[in-house]
Design a protein around this motif. Structure first.
Motif, PDB file in Angstrom:
ATOM      1  N   ASP A   1      39.101 -31.727  18.232  1.00  0.00           N
ATOM      2  CA  ASP A   1      39.871 -32.732  17.490  1.00  0.00           C
ATOM      3  C   ASP A   1      40.109 -32.291  16.046  1.00  0.00           C
ATOM      4  N   VAL A   2      41.101 -32.929  15.434  1.00  0.00           N
ATOM      5  CA  VAL A   2      41.365 -32.675  14.007  1.00  0.00           C
ATOM      6  C   VAL A   2      40.278 -33.388  13.203  1.00  0.00           C
ATOM      7  N   ARG A   3      39.675 -32.665  12.226  1.00  0.00           N
ATOM      8  CA  ARG A   3      38.614 -33.259  11.412  1.00  0.00           C
ATOM      9  C   ARG A   3      39.223 -33.975  10.207  1.00  0.00           C
ATOM     10  N   ASP A   4      38.373 -34.659   9.457  1.00  0.00           N
ATOM     11  CA  ASP A   4      38.865 -35.384   8.276  1.00  0.00           C
ATOM     12  C   ASP A   4      39.503 -34.436   7.262  1.00  0.00           C
ATOM     13  N   ASP A   5      39.028 -33.154   7.228  1.00  0.00           N
ATOM     14  CA  ASP A   5      39.595 -32.206   6.253  1.00  0.00           C
ATOM     15  C   ASP A   5      40.886 -31.554   6.767  1.00  0.00           C
ATOM     16  N   GLY A   6      41.389 -32.017   7.936  1.00  0.00           N
ATOM     17  CA  GLY A   6      42.672 -31.500   8.435  1.00  0.00           C
ATOM     18  C   GLY A   6      42.517 -30.291   9.348  1.00  0.00           C
ATOM     19  N   PHE A   7      41.332 -29.668   9.383  1.00  0.00           N
ATOM     20  CA  PHE A   7      41.118 -28.525  10.273  1.00  0.00           C
ATOM     21  C   PHE A   7      40.697 -29.016  11.645  1.00  0.00           C
ATOM     22  N   HIS A   8      40.982 -28.202  12.667  1.00  0.00           N
ATOM     23  CA  HIS A   8      40.515 -28.522  14.016  1.00  0.00           C
ATOM     24  C   HIS A   8      39.098 -27.975  14.195  1.00  0.00           C
ATOM     25  N   GLU A   9      38.319 -28.692  14.963  1.00  0.00           N
ATOM     26  CA  GLU A   9      36.977 -28.213  15.328  1.00  0.00           C
ATOM     27  C   GLU A   9      37.143 -27.136  16.401  1.00  0.00           C
ATOM     28  N   LEU A  10      36.584 -25.955  16.183  1.00  0.00           N
ATOM     29  CA  LEU A  10      36.781 -24.845  17.130  1.00  0.00           C
ATOM     30  C   LEU A  10      35.464 -24.403  17.753  1.00  0.00           C
ATOM     31  N   THR A  11      35.548 -23.920  18.994  1.00  0.00           N
ATOM     32  CA  THR A  11      34.465 -23.126  19.577  1.00  0.00           C
ATOM     33  C   THR A  11      35.142 -21.873  20.087  1.00  0.00           C
ATOM     34  N   THR A  12      34.737 -20.730  19.554  1.00  0.00           N
ATOM     35  CA  THR A  12      35.461 -19.515  19.916  1.00  0.00           C
ATOM     36  C   THR A  12      34.502 -18.344  20.090  1.00  0.00           C
ATOM     37  N   ILE A  13      34.887 -17.406  20.929  1.00  0.00           N
ATOM     38  CA  ILE A  13      34.151 -16.138  21.002  1.00  0.00           C
ATOM     39  C   ILE A  13      35.103 -15.043  20.547  1.00  0.00           C
ATOM     40  N   PHE A  14      34.708 -14.413  19.432  1.00  0.00           N
ATOM     41  CA  PHE A  14      35.500 -13.324  18.857  1.00  0.00           C
ATOM     42  C   PHE A  14      34.978 -11.987  19.373  1.00  0.00           C
ATOM     43  N   GLN A  15      35.869 -11.036  19.559  1.00  0.00           N
ATOM     44  CA  GLN A  15      35.434  -9.648  19.707  1.00  0.00           C
ATOM     45  C   GLN A  15      36.229  -8.791  18.717  1.00  0.00           C
ATOM     46  N   ALA A  16      35.509  -7.925  17.986  1.00  0.00           N
ATOM     47  CA  ALA A  16      36.158  -7.033  17.010  1.00  0.00           C
ATOM     48  C   ALA A  16      36.678  -5.803  17.740  1.00  0.00           C
ATOM     49  N   LEU A  17      37.934  -5.439  17.465  1.00  0.00           N
ATOM     50  CA  LEU A  17      38.593  -4.335  18.179  1.00  0.00           C
ATOM     51  C   LEU A  17      38.858  -3.141  17.257  1.00  0.00           C
ATOM     52  N   SER A  18      39.011  -1.980  17.901  1.00  0.00           N
ATOM     53  CA  SER A  18      39.198  -0.716  17.172  1.00  0.00           C
ATOM     54  C   SER A  18      40.601  -0.562  16.586  1.00  0.00           C
ATOM     55  N   LEU A  19      41.455  -1.545  16.739  1.00  0.00           N
ATOM     56  CA  LEU A  19      42.730  -1.576  16.004  1.00  0.00           C
ATOM     57  C   LEU A  19      42.388  -2.066  14.593  1.00  0.00           C
ATOM     58  N   THR A  20      42.591  -1.202  13.574  1.00  0.00           N
ATOM     59  CA  THR A  20      42.011  -1.503  12.255  1.00  0.00           C
ATOM     60  C   THR A  20      43.038  -1.423  11.115  1.00  0.00           C
ATOM     61  N   ASP A  21      42.670  -2.005   9.988  1.00  0.00           N
ATOM     62  CA  ASP A  21      43.337  -1.766   8.704  1.00  0.00           C
ATOM     63  C   ASP A  21      42.392  -0.915   7.855  1.00  0.00           C
ATOM     64  N   GLU A  22      42.956  -0.147   6.906  1.00  0.00           N
ATOM     65  CA  GLU A  22      42.140   0.565   5.911  1.00  0.00           C
ATOM     66  C   GLU A  22      42.511   0.066   4.534  1.00  0.00           C
ATOM     67  N   VAL A  23      41.517  -0.264   3.769  1.00  0.00           N
ATOM     68  CA  VAL A  23      41.732  -0.878   2.464  1.00  0.00           C
ATOM     69  C   VAL A  23      41.021  -0.036   1.407  1.00  0.00           C
ATOM     70  N   THR A  24      41.788   0.415   0.409  1.00  0.00           N
ATOM     71  CA  THR A  24      41.189   1.173  -0.696  1.00  0.00           C
ATOM     72  C   THR A  24      41.180   0.306  -1.948  1.00  0.00           C
ATOM     73  N   VAL A  25      40.026   0.231  -2.579  1.00  0.00           N
ATOM     74  CA  VAL A  25      39.863  -0.583  -3.783  1.00  0.00           C
ATOM     75  C   VAL A  25      39.548   0.375  -4.936  1.00  0.00           C
ATOM     76  N   ALA A  26      40.301   0.241  -6.029  1.00  0.00           N
ATOM     77  CA  ALA A  26      40.129   1.181  -7.141  1.00  0.00           C
ATOM     78  C   ALA A  26      40.225   0.448  -8.477  1.00  0.00           C
ATOM     79  N   ALA A  27      39.623   1.043  -9.500  1.00  0.00           N
ATOM     80  CA  ALA A  27      39.760   0.508 -10.855  1.00  0.00           C
ATOM     81  C   ALA A  27      41.179   0.776 -11.337  1.00  0.00           C
ATOM     82  N   SER A  28      41.712  -0.136 -12.155  1.00  0.00           N
ATOM     83  CA  SER A  28      43.121  -0.040 -12.567  1.00  0.00           C
ATOM     84  C   SER A  28      43.298  -0.748 -13.906  1.00  0.00           C
TER      85      SER A  28
END
Ligand code: ATP
Length: 312
Positions: free
Chosen positions: A25-52
């Protein structure tokens, strides 16, 4: 005296597929209550963080043109959130983030959340913060429901908005084919469509997540295939009817089963083996039912430093 500029840090971060997604159901904060099973997959992003000298976001790769490069980018929001958490707000403008996207944008595979998680890990390495993954995951949860999972990876049961995580034992690797659609789908629109469908009738709901947990611990892809389920699928298919054809084509090409990933429109197919996944991906790519296909395996670890001074 010259200030020492720390070397850039590169982080690899996984996408996710929801093996089971029950929308309550939708909660008071507007989000739906979820029950989920996630699996992390080898399709990826690469993120580089640098001083600037100034804040910069650069985006390359899959769907780069539709990703914002201003302060709205989830990676930049992550910079601001972590800077505020450690009391270094004045340095939040001195970070450059480069995103190399492999995860489809607005594809239901949590690409933006993945970039946020990777940025948290990258910035804490760049700034040499003594901050554990658990503390980072509190900051992550303020950025979006899927961000904590991208930090941990693996396979996990998520409750609440999906951000309260418990690891799930998953034996063996599962082999996946992902079919990308021509355009993304907006997650809020898909939830809105589900609310509309439920107001008009009673679309089928997935059952308990317990059998999925058992199938994961058995490691049998055939058992898992029978149990894939996603309450958002009916809504995604209602907004993008062509997905029905994509799902059928994957199974006709030899996949054990297919599901819409999260809010879609990416379709994820579980296959018997790595070889079978390659065959299914090739056949689907030629069937004219999607923009392109990728193979991936899971579970894989969450956001990890792969380059720069702190590389393993
Ligand atoms: P979810 O599965 O978590 O619902 P999604 O994978 O469907 O998400 P995202 O790729 O995370 O969707 O992107 C959703 C929207 O967020 C995009 O349309 C884009 O405008 C915006 N966005 C902001 N930052 C990013 C980012 N770093 N990468 C991708 N999209 C981003």
């Amino acid at each position: 005296m010259l200030a020492v500029v720390p070397p850039p840090v590169t982080v690899r971060v996984p996408s996710k597929v929801n093996l089971h997604l029950s929308v309550g159901d939708v909660r008071d904060d507007g989000f739906h209550e979820l029950t989920t099973i996630f699996q992390a997959l080898s399709l990826t992003d690469e993120v580089t963080v640098a001083a600037s000298e100034e804040p910069v976001v650069e985006v390359y790769g899959e769907g780069a043109k539709s990703v914002p490069t201003d302060g709205d980018n989830l990676a930049m929001r992550a910079v601001r959130a972590l800077a505020a958490h450690v009391g270094r707000e004045d340095e939040a403008d001195k970070v450059r983030v480069v995103l190399r996207k492999g995860i489809p944008v607005a594809g239901g595979m949590a690409g933006g959340s993945a970039d946020a998680a990777a940025t948290l890990v990258g910035l804490s390495a760049l700034w040499k913060l003594e901050i554990g993954r658990e503390e980072l995951s509190h900051v992550a949860a303020t950025l979006g429901s899927d961000v904590p999972f991208a930090l941990y990876g693996g396979t996990a049961l998520g409750t609440g908005r999906g951000e309260e995580l418990v690891p799930v034992l998953s034996r063996h690797q599962f082999h996946w084919v992902l079919a990308f659609d021509q355009r993304g789908l907006s997650t809020p629109k898909v939830y809105g469509e589900l609310d509309r469908l439920r107001a008009d009738g009673d679309p089928p709901r997935v059952g308990s997540h317990a059998p999925v947990v058992e199938a994961l611990s058995s490691g049998d892809p055939r058992q898992l295939a029978l149990l894939l389920g996603n309450d958002l699928q009916a809504a995604a298919v209602s907004l993008r009817p062509g997905l029905r054809r994509t799902l059928r084509a994957g199974v006709n090409a030899g996949a054990l089963a297919g599901t819409v990933s999260g809010s879609g429109p990416t379709c994820a197919f579980v296959c018997e083996s790595a070889e079978s996944a390659l065959e299914v991906a090739a056949e689907l790519a030629g069937a004219g039912v999607c923009r392109t296909t990728r193979v991936a395996h899971g579970p894989v670890p969450g956001a990890r430093v792969v380059g720069g001074e702190d590389a393993p």
